[in-house]
Design an enzyme around this catalytic site. Structure first.
Site, PDB file in Angstrom:
ATOM      1  N   PRO A  34       0.816  -1.215   0.000  1.00 25.18           N
ATOM      2  CA  PRO A  34       0.000   0.000   0.000  1.00 25.18           C
ATOM      3  C   PRO A  34       0.849   1.264   0.000  1.00 25.18           C
ATOM      4  O   PRO A  34       1.765   1.411   0.794  1.00 25.18           O
ATOM      5  CB  PRO A  34      -0.800  -0.100   1.303  1.00 25.18           C
ATOM      6  N   GLU A  35       0.573   2.133  -0.942  1.00 23.38           N
ATOM      7  CA  GLU A  35       1.176   3.466  -0.951  1.00 23.38           C
ATOM      8  C   GLU A  35       0.027   4.471  -0.842  1.00 23.38           C
ATOM      9  O   GLU A  35      -1.082   4.095  -0.494  1.00 23.38           O
ATOM     10  CB  GLU A  35       2.009   3.667  -2.231  1.00 23.38           C
ATOM     11  N   ARG A  88       3.544 -10.110   7.409  1.00 21.50           N
ATOM     12  CA  ARG A  88       4.973  -9.877   7.670  1.00 21.50           C
ATOM     13  C   ARG A  88       5.257  -9.074   8.940  1.00 21.50           C
ATOM     14  O   ARG A  88       6.413  -8.749   9.223  1.00 21.50           O
ATOM     15  CB  ARG A  88       5.615  -9.183   6.471  1.00 21.50           C
ATOM     16  N   ARG A 125      19.492  19.977  -2.936  1.00 25.36           N
ATOM     17  CA  ARG A 125      20.081  18.697  -2.581  1.00 25.36           C
ATOM     18  C   ARG A 125      20.903  18.152  -3.745  1.00 25.36           C
ATOM     19  O   ARG A 125      20.595  18.400  -4.901  1.00 25.36           O
ATOM     20  CB  ARG A 125      18.993  17.670  -2.241  1.00 25.36           C
TER      21      ARG A 125
END
Length: 282
Positions: A2-3, A121, A158
């Site tokens: 799931p994102e 998991r 960055r």
DNA sequence: CACTCTACCTGTGCGC
DNA sequence: TGCGCACAGGTAGAGT
């Protein structure tokens, strides 16, 4: 796994679906595996949840935020925060449904329902906090509404491979491995590109691609990837499609490691160069 | 501070 | 058939 789109789909299902979780009172909390709780003991968690009512449901990035109102009107408000990580699932089910082998937490509700958290998991985590900032303050802007100026200035400041930066939740919250690969493919940007080497056109394409991919996946109620996440209807173009033909140029999708993550891309559509790729059109 | 690496987990799929 | 092993990856926390 799931994102953001899958978490957003879950928020909508629990909030707007029939039945809804909103208004349900927790009669009993059963913790089947203590490790699922982060930052509080079983007893504290049970005491906080039992008697509380679900008032609202939202999310930030991949974090689910359940606002709870305790039975005692003088008690402090609490928030149940859930992160599904990779294999976590939340189900609102009839109370007659049996626990699964991987059920970690069951909330018995009024109205003959249970909210069940399954996670084979054991990566998913649940927290009970008085203030959402305890968990969410370290996160960047939500990926669906990330501002372009913030996005561009961070990339320019960055000097980092673009893919690990995009996966950094303190920069942007909600993009995971699958949608990162999809966004780079759409924006025709190589995932190893240094963030400060991207030109304004590249950054505009990437910013647009992230939001477009996520919005499409939300509209499709999540991704559909064989063996990974099959609940939704969003079909990926590159993720997990190693050696398949690129749907744009017919080239072969490659898989490499970037920042320890499996990374899929089209070497033809997403060339790596030291220069910004702003001259590529189409 | 900024970035990188590892531990946490277990179901799956592969080679032998 | 069954065994062993590599692999998947989001995040916290340790390491550089």
């Amino acid at each position: 796994m799931p994102e953001l789109p899958e978490v957003e789909t879950l928020v909508r299902t629990l909030r707007d679906g029939l039945p809804t979780l909103i208004g349900r009172v927790v009669k009993q909390a059963d913790i089947h595996w203590s490790g699922v709780l982060s930052g509080c003991s079983d007893d504290i968690c049970k005491a906080g949840l039992e008697g509380s009512k679900f008032v609202s449901i939202s999310r930030h990035g991949k974090y689910l935020v359940f606002e709870m109102r305790p039975q005692d009107p003088d008690a402090e408000q609490i928030f149940l925060i859930v992160h599904l990580r990779m294999t976590g699932r939340l189900y609102l089910l009839p109370e007659t449904t049996a626990c699964g082998r991987h059920t970690r937490l069951t909330l018995q509700l009024d109205g003959g329902l249970v909210l069940r958290f399954d996670d084979p998991r054991k990566f998913g985590r649940i927290r009970l906090v008085k203030n959402t900032a305890e968990v969410l303050s370290g996160l960047g802007q939500d990926a669906l509404s990330v501002g372009f100026d913030y996005f561009r200035s961070t990339l320019s400041k960055r000097n980092r491979q673009i893919k690990p930066l995009l996966l950094d939740q303190s920069f942007i919250a909600g993009v995971g491995n699958i949608y990162a690969d999809e966004a780079f493919f759409r924006a025709r940007i190589h995932p190893l590109t240094s963030s400060d080497s991207l030109g304004k056109e590249d950054i505009m394409r990437l910013h647009h691609a992230i939001i477009a991919v996520l919005n499409e996946a939300v509209a499709a109620k999540g991704a559909n990837i064989d063996g990974v996440f099959e609940e939704g209807g969003f079909i990926v173009a590159v993720y997990g499609r190693t050696a398949a033909a690129c749907q744009v140029c017919g080239g072969q999708i490659q898989k490499i490691k970037v920042g320890q993550r499996g990374t899929h891309f089209c070497p033809v559509c997403q060339p790596l160069s030291d220069r910004p790729t702003r001259n590529i059109t189409g």
